[in-house]
Design a protein around this motif. Structure first.
Motif, PDB file in Angstrom:
ATOM      1  N   PRO A 163       1.034  -1.052  -0.128  1.00 26.68           N
ATOM      2  CA  PRO A 163      -0.053  -0.176  -0.245  1.00 26.68           C
ATOM      3  C   PRO A 163       1.124   1.444  -0.530  1.00 26.68           C
ATOM      4  O   PRO A 163       1.835   1.604   0.529  1.00 26.68           O
ATOM      5  CB  PRO A 163      -0.710  -0.166   1.039  1.00 26.68           C
ATOM      6  N   GLU A 164       0.220   2.085  -0.533  1.00 23.75           N
ATOM      7  CA  GLU A 164       0.983   3.443  -0.700  1.00 23.75           C
ATOM      8  C   GLU A 164      -0.193   4.444  -0.391  1.00 23.75           C
ATOM      9  O   GLU A 164      -1.509   4.921  -0.846  1.00 23.75           O
ATOM     10  CB  GLU A 164       1.203   3.771  -1.699  1.00 23.75           C
ATOM     11  N   GLU A 165       0.384   5.317   0.641  1.00 20.92           N
ATOM     12  CA  GLU A 165      -1.146   6.408   0.934  1.00 20.92           C
ATOM     13  C   GLU A 165      -1.050   7.558   0.170  1.00 20.92           C
ATOM     14  O   GLU A 165       0.034   8.067   0.117  1.00 20.92           O
ATOM     15  CB  GLU A 165      -0.646   6.697   2.795  1.00 20.92           C
ATOM     16  N   VAL A 166      -2.922   7.567  -0.246  1.00 18.11           N
ATOM     17  CA  VAL A 166      -2.667   8.690  -1.039  1.00 18.11           C
ATOM     18  C   VAL A 166      -3.268   9.761  -0.743  1.00 18.11           C
ATOM     19  O   VAL A 166      -3.820  10.915  -1.247  1.00 18.11           O
ATOM     20  CB  VAL A 166      -3.031   8.178  -2.957  1.00 18.11           C
ATOM     21  N   ALA A 167      -4.415   9.466  -0.470  1.00 16.21           N
ATOM     22  CA  ALA A 167      -5.312  10.713   1.126  1.00 16.21           C
ATOM     23  C   ALA A 167      -5.188   9.528   2.564  1.00 16.21           C
ATOM     24  O   ALA A 167      -4.954   8.764   2.618  1.00 16.21           O
ATOM     25  CB  ALA A 167      -6.763  10.401   0.357  1.00 16.21           C
ATOM     26  N   GLU A 168      -6.000  11.054   3.079  1.00 13.29           N
ATOM     27  CA  GLU A 168      -6.038  10.475   4.453  1.00 13.29           C
ATOM     28  C   GLU A 168      -6.503   8.847   4.587  1.00 13.29           C
ATOM     29  O   GLU A 168      -7.809   8.847   4.159  1.00 13.29           O
ATOM     30  CB  GLU A 168      -6.570  11.080   5.317  1.00 13.29           C
ATOM     31  N   GLU A 169      -5.496   7.948   4.992  1.00 11.75           N
ATOM     32  CA  GLU A 169      -6.659   6.903   5.468  1.00 11.75           C
ATOM     33  C   GLU A 169      -7.213   5.887   4.195  1.00 11.75           C
ATOM     34  O   GLU A 169      -7.658   5.124   4.257  1.00 11.75           O
ATOM     35  CB  GLU A 169      -8.126   6.818   6.220  1.00 11.75           C
ATOM     36  N   THR A 170      -6.767   6.759   3.197  1.00 12.42           N
ATOM     37  CA  THR A 170      -7.160   5.714   1.748  1.00 12.42           C
ATOM     38  C   THR A 170      -5.831   5.429   1.172  1.00 12.42           C
ATOM     39  O   THR A 170      -5.169   5.960   0.671  1.00 12.42           O
ATOM     40  CB  THR A 170      -7.437   6.772   0.713  1.00 12.42           C
ATOM     41  N   ASP A 171      -5.951   4.330   1.097  1.00  9.37           N
ATOM     42  CA  ASP A 171      -4.347   3.428   0.572  1.00  9.37           C
ATOM     43  C   ASP A 171      -4.909   3.646  -1.159  1.00  9.37           C
ATOM     44  O   ASP A 171      -5.513   2.714  -1.810  1.00  9.37           O
ATOM     45  CB  ASP A 171      -3.982   2.189   0.715  1.00  9.37           C
ATOM     46  N   LEU A 172      -2.995   3.315  -1.811  1.00  7.65           N
ATOM     47  CA  LEU A 172      -3.735   2.825  -3.371  1.00  7.65           C
ATOM     48  C   LEU A 172      -2.457   1.991  -3.624  1.00  7.65           C
ATOM     49  O   LEU A 172      -1.375   1.697  -3.104  1.00  7.65           O
ATOM     50  CB  LEU A 172      -2.756   3.663  -4.068  1.00  7.65           C
ATOM     51  N   LYS A 220      -2.059  -2.764 -15.973  1.00  4.28           N
ATOM     52  CA  LYS A 220      -1.271  -1.701 -15.533  1.00  4.28           C
ATOM     53  C   LYS A 220      -2.790  -1.473 -14.074  1.00  4.28           C
ATOM     54  O   LYS A 220      -3.706  -0.748 -15.152  1.00  4.28           O
ATOM     55  CB  LYS A 220      -0.909  -0.857 -15.798  1.00  4.28           C
ATOM     56  N   LEU A 221      -3.021  -2.377 -13.862  1.00  3.08           N
ATOM     57  CA  LEU A 221      -3.993  -1.657 -12.539  1.00  3.08           C
ATOM     58  C   LEU A 221      -3.264  -0.891 -11.277  1.00  3.08           C
ATOM     59  O   LEU A 221      -2.764  -1.162 -10.233  1.00  3.08           O
ATOM     60  CB  LEU A 221      -4.855  -2.781 -12.298  1.00  3.08           C
ATOM     61  N   TYR A 222      -4.634  -0.251 -11.055  1.00  4.19           N
ATOM     62  CA  TYR A 222      -4.483   1.038  -9.595  1.00  4.19           C
ATOM     63  C   TYR A 222      -5.364   0.823  -8.789  1.00  4.19           C
ATOM     64  O   TYR A 222      -6.322   1.153  -9.240  1.00  4.19           O
ATOM     65  CB  TYR A 222      -4.344   2.141  -9.917  1.00  4.19           C
ATOM     66  N   VAL A 223      -5.500   0.497  -7.856  1.00  5.52           N
ATOM     67  CA  VAL A 223      -6.481  -0.569  -6.720  1.00  5.52           C
ATOM     68  C   VAL A 223      -6.701   0.716  -5.373  1.00  5.52           C
ATOM     69  O   VAL A 223      -5.746   0.706  -4.721  1.00  5.52           O
ATOM     70  CB  VAL A 223      -6.248  -1.664  -6.376  1.00  5.52           C
ATOM     71  N   ILE A 224      -7.634   1.015  -4.898  1.00 13.73           N
ATOM     72  CA  ILE A 224      -8.047   2.186  -4.515  1.00 13.73           C
ATOM     73  C   ILE A 224      -8.740   1.517  -3.718  1.00 13.73           C
ATOM     74  O   ILE A 224      -9.858   1.424  -4.064  1.00 13.73           O
ATOM     75  CB  ILE A 224      -8.693   4.014  -5.475  1.00 13.73           C
ATOM     76  N   LYS A 225      -8.895   1.893  -2.640  1.00 12.15           N
ATOM     77  CA  LYS A 225      -9.233   1.891  -0.829  1.00 12.15           C
ATOM     78  C   LYS A 225      -8.815   1.666   0.206  1.00 12.15           C
ATOM     79  O   LYS A 225      -7.676   2.659   0.663  1.00 12.15           O
ATOM     80  CB  LYS A 225      -9.785  -0.344  -1.381  1.00 12.15           C
ATOM     81  N   ALA A 226      -9.867   2.572   0.895  1.00 13.02           N
ATOM     82  CA  ALA A 226      -9.315   2.478   2.735  1.00 13.02           C
ATOM     83  C   ALA A 226      -8.615   1.679   2.903  1.00 13.02           C
ATOM     84  O   ALA A 226      -8.792   0.551   3.055  1.00 13.02           O
ATOM     85  CB  ALA A 226     -11.148   3.492   3.516  1.00 13.02           C
ATOM     86  N   GLY A 286     -12.813   6.017   4.100  1.00 16.25           N
ATOM     87  CA  GLY A 286     -11.067   7.192   3.794  1.00 16.25           C
ATOM     88  C   GLY A 286     -11.313   8.262   3.037  1.00 16.25           C
ATOM     89  O   GLY A 286     -13.255   8.569   3.063  1.00 16.25           O
ATOM     90  N   TRP A 287     -11.183   8.665   2.047  1.00 17.53           N
ATOM     91  CA  TRP A 287     -11.222   9.437   1.225  1.00 17.53           C
ATOM     92  C   TRP A 287     -10.953   9.613  -0.293  1.00 17.53           C
ATOM     93  O   TRP A 287     -10.229   9.868  -0.910  1.00 17.53           O
ATOM     94  CB  TRP A 287     -11.017  11.489   1.188  1.00 17.53           C
ATOM     95  N   PRO A 288     -11.853   8.181  -0.430  1.00 22.83           N
ATOM     96  CA  PRO A 288     -11.494   7.607  -2.193  1.00 22.83           C
ATOM     97  C   PRO A 288     -11.764   8.608  -3.663  1.00 22.83           C
ATOM     98  O   PRO A 288     -10.860   8.537  -4.311  1.00 22.83           O
ATOM     99  CB  PRO A 288     -13.204   7.065  -2.430  1.00 22.83           C
ATOM    100  N   GLY A 289     -12.550   9.563  -3.440  1.00 26.58           N
ATOM    101  CA  GLY A 289     -12.358  10.961  -4.690  1.00 26.58           C
ATOM    102  C   GLY A 289     -10.975  11.660  -4.525  1.00 26.58           C
ATOM    103  O   GLY A 289     -10.706  11.476  -5.568  1.00 26.58           O
TER     104      GLY A 289
END
Ligand SMILES: [Zn+2]
Lengths: 364, 96
Positions: free
Chosen positions: A209-218, A227-233, A241-244
Motif C-alpha cells: 500500500p501507498e497512502e494517497v489520501a488520509e486513510e486511503t491507500d493505493l 496496469k491496475l491501480y486499486v484504491i481502497k480505504a 477514507g477519501w476515495p474521491g
C-alpha cells in the motif's frame, strides 16, 4: 304494545345516535389518537431500551480500551459535532465549502477521540469513532421520534400521531439494525457496506500500500497485462477514507492516461430485489454527501475517462451488519464482472483504476 | 322468558370483537430468531486449497494465517461472512 315495533324503533334511535356520534363529534378521532398514542408509547419504550443497551455496550468497550470516565466521554460526543450545511442559495464552490466542513468535522472527531484514547492502533481508534457515531445516531432518532410524538399530543394533531404510529415499525427495525451493527464493529467483521473494499482486496494480491489520501491507500498491480491501480480505504479498521481525493491524485499523477475508472459499491435494494444481486452501469457508485463523488466525476470528465459502476444490492440493515453469505456471493459475482469489464474495455498495456467504495472494517 | 333479538345481536357482536382482539394479541408473538453463525473462509494464494471455519476474534480479510498444507504457500483469510445455520442441518464447517 307490540314487541317487534318496540325493538325496531330502539334500533332506529340507536342508529341515529351512532351516526351523530360518528359524524358530528371529535370523539372517534380522540379515541383513535389515544389508541395510536398508546401504540407509540409501547414502541418508544423499546426504543429507549435499545438506546440504553447501545450506551451500555459503548461504555463497556471504552472502559476496556482504558478510557477514564467513559460515560462523560461518550455523553459529550453524542450531542456535539454536528455539521451545518453550507449555504446553497449561492452555488459557487458549494462543494468546496462542504468538503472543507466535512474534513474539519472529521479532524475534530479524530482529535477528540485521540486525545482521550492516547496512542492506540489506528483500527481501534477508527472503530471507537464508528461506535460513537452509531450511538449518537440511535440517540438522534429517539429524540426526533419523541419530538413528533410530543408535538402531536400537545396540539392533538392526530394525523401526526397516526403517521408516526404507522412509521414506528420501520423506525424500530432501523434502530435495531444500528444496535446490531455495534456487534459487527466491536468484533471487527466486514459489514455489507464493505463489498467495495472486498472486491478491491481481491485484485490486490501482495502489492504494497501507498497512502494517497488520509486513510486511503493505493495499490499498484497487474491484471492480465493491464496496469491496475486499486484504491481502497485503509483497513482493517472502520473507515471509508477519501476515495474521491485519491482518484483525483492518481489520475493527475498519470497525466490522465487512464482507460477506465471502475467504482464498486453497495447499493440499496428495492423490496422486490434480492440481496446480493449485482448490477453494472455508468457513473460514480458512491454514496457520500457530495465532495468525493464530484471529485471522481470531475476528474473523469476532465480527461474523458469512461466511468463504470458495479453495485451489489442489499437493504440498509444488511449494509450495516456483518456481511451475509448472500452478499459475499454477490461480491464473487462482482469480481467476475469487474474482470470482464477490464478484459473487454481495457486494452493490454493500458491503465485502469479500480475503486472499492465503502467501509473497510474487517478488510485489510 | 324469551331473549330480546337486539340483546342477542349485541351479544354476538361483543363475542366476535372479543375473539378478534384476543386473536390479534396472541398471534403477534414471534418465535426467537436463530442467531447467525459467523464464518471465516481461508484460502491458499495459489488457489488449490480452501477451508471454512468459525470466526475468531482478530480475524480480518487479508490476514495471513499459516501455511497451506498442500503446497506450503501462505494461507490468507479471503472472506468473513454470517450464515444462518438451522439446527439438525448440515455442519457449517466444510472442507473442499
Ligand atoms: Zn496451496
Amino acid at each position: 304494545m307490540d314487541g317487534s315495533s318496540d325493538w325496531a324503533s330502539t334500533l332506529l334511535v340507536l342508529l341515529i345516535l351512532t351516526s351523530l356520534f360518528l359524524n358530528f363529534t371529535d370523539i372517534p378521532q380522540k379515541m383513535q389518537l389515544w389508541r395510536w398514542a398508546s401504540f407509540i408509547r409501547k414502541r418508544l419504550y423499546q426504543l429507549s431500551e435499545i438506546e440504553n443497551e447501545s450506551r451500555r455496550r459503548a461504555i463497556a468497550y471504552l472502559s476496556k480500551l482504558g478510557v477514564s470516565n467513559p460515560r462523560e466521554f461518550m455523553e459529550n460526543f453524542l450531542d456535539n459535532f454536528f455539521v451545518i450545511e453550507p449555504v446553497s442559495k449561492e452555488p459557487t464552490d458549494i462543494i468546496r465549502r462542504l468538503k472543507h466542513l466535512l474534513r474539519v468535522r472529521n479532524a475534530a472527531v479524530k482529535a477528540y477521540v485521540s486525545e482521550r484514547l492516547g496512542n492506540i492502533e489506528l483500527w481501534k481508534r477508527n472503530n471507537t469513532e464508528v461506535l460513537l457515531e452509531i450511538v449518537s445516531v440511535i440517540r438522534l432518532i429517539n429524540k426526533i421520534v419523541r419530538h413528533y410524538f410530543q408535538l402531536g399530543l400537545k396540539y392533538s394533531n392526530w394525523v401526526l400521531v397516526m403517521q408516526l404510529a404507522l412509521e414506528m415499525p420501520q423506525i424500530l427495525r432501523l434502530v435495531r439494525s444500528y444496535n446490531d451493527a455495534i456487534d459487527a464493529f466491536l468484533k471487527g467483521t466486514p459489514v455489507g457496506d464493505g463489498v467495495g473494499p472486498l472486491v478491491a482486496r481481491h485484485f490486490i494480491g501482495n502489492a504494497k500500500p501507498e497512502e494517497v489520501a488520509e486513510e486511503t491507500d493505493l495499490y499498484i498491480t497487474e491484471f492480465e497485462g493491464r496496469k491496475l491501480y486499486v484504491i481502497k480505504a485503509r483497513g482493517p479498521g472502520a473507515t471509508v477514507g477519501w476515495p474521491g481525493e485519491a482518484v483525483e491524485k492518481v489520475v493527475e499523477r498519470l497525466g490522465g492516461k487512464v482507460a477506465r475508472i471502475i467504482t464498486v459499491d453497495a447499493a440499496l435494494r428495492l423490496e422486490s430485489e434480492e440481496t446480493g444481486e449485482v448490477a453494472y452501469g455508468v457513473g460514480a457508485a458512491i454514496g457520500d454527501p457530495g465532495p468525493e463523488k464530484i471529485a471522481i466525476e470531475r476528474t473523469a470528465t476532465k480527461y474523458s475517462i469512461p466511468l463504470e459502476a458495479v453495485v451489489v444490492k442489499m437493504s440498509d440493515a444488511e449494509a450495516l451488519n456483518t456481511m451475509t453469505k448472500k452478499i459475499y456471493e454477490g461480491v464473487q459475482r462482482a469480481v467476475e464482472i469487474v474482470k470482464k469489464i477490464i478484459r473487454e474495455k481495457v486494452r493490454e498495456g493500458e491503465s485502469v483504476i479500480l475503486v472499492g467504495i465503502g467501509n473497510t472494517v474487517g478488510i485489510l | 322468558m324469551q331473549l330480546d333479538p337486539l340483546i342477542l345481536g349485541l351479544l354476538a357482536v361483543f363475542v366476535v370483537l372479543m375473539i378478534y382482539t384476543l386473536l390479534s394479541f396472541f398471534t403477534t408473538r414471534k418465535q426467537p430468531a436463530i442467531p447467525p453463525k459467523i464464518l471465516t473462509k481461508i484460502a491458499c494464494i495459489s488457489g488449490n486449497y480452501s477451508e471454512v471455519r468459525e470466526f475468531r476474534e482478530g480475524d480480518y480479510v487479508g490476514k495471513e494465517v499459516g501455511k497451506c498444507p498442500k503446497c506450503g504457500a501462505p494461507l490468507l483469510i479471503v472472506a468473513v461472512y454470517s450464515e444462518i445455520v438451522r439446527q439438525g442441518g448440515k455442519e457449517a464447517s466444510a472442507r473442499s
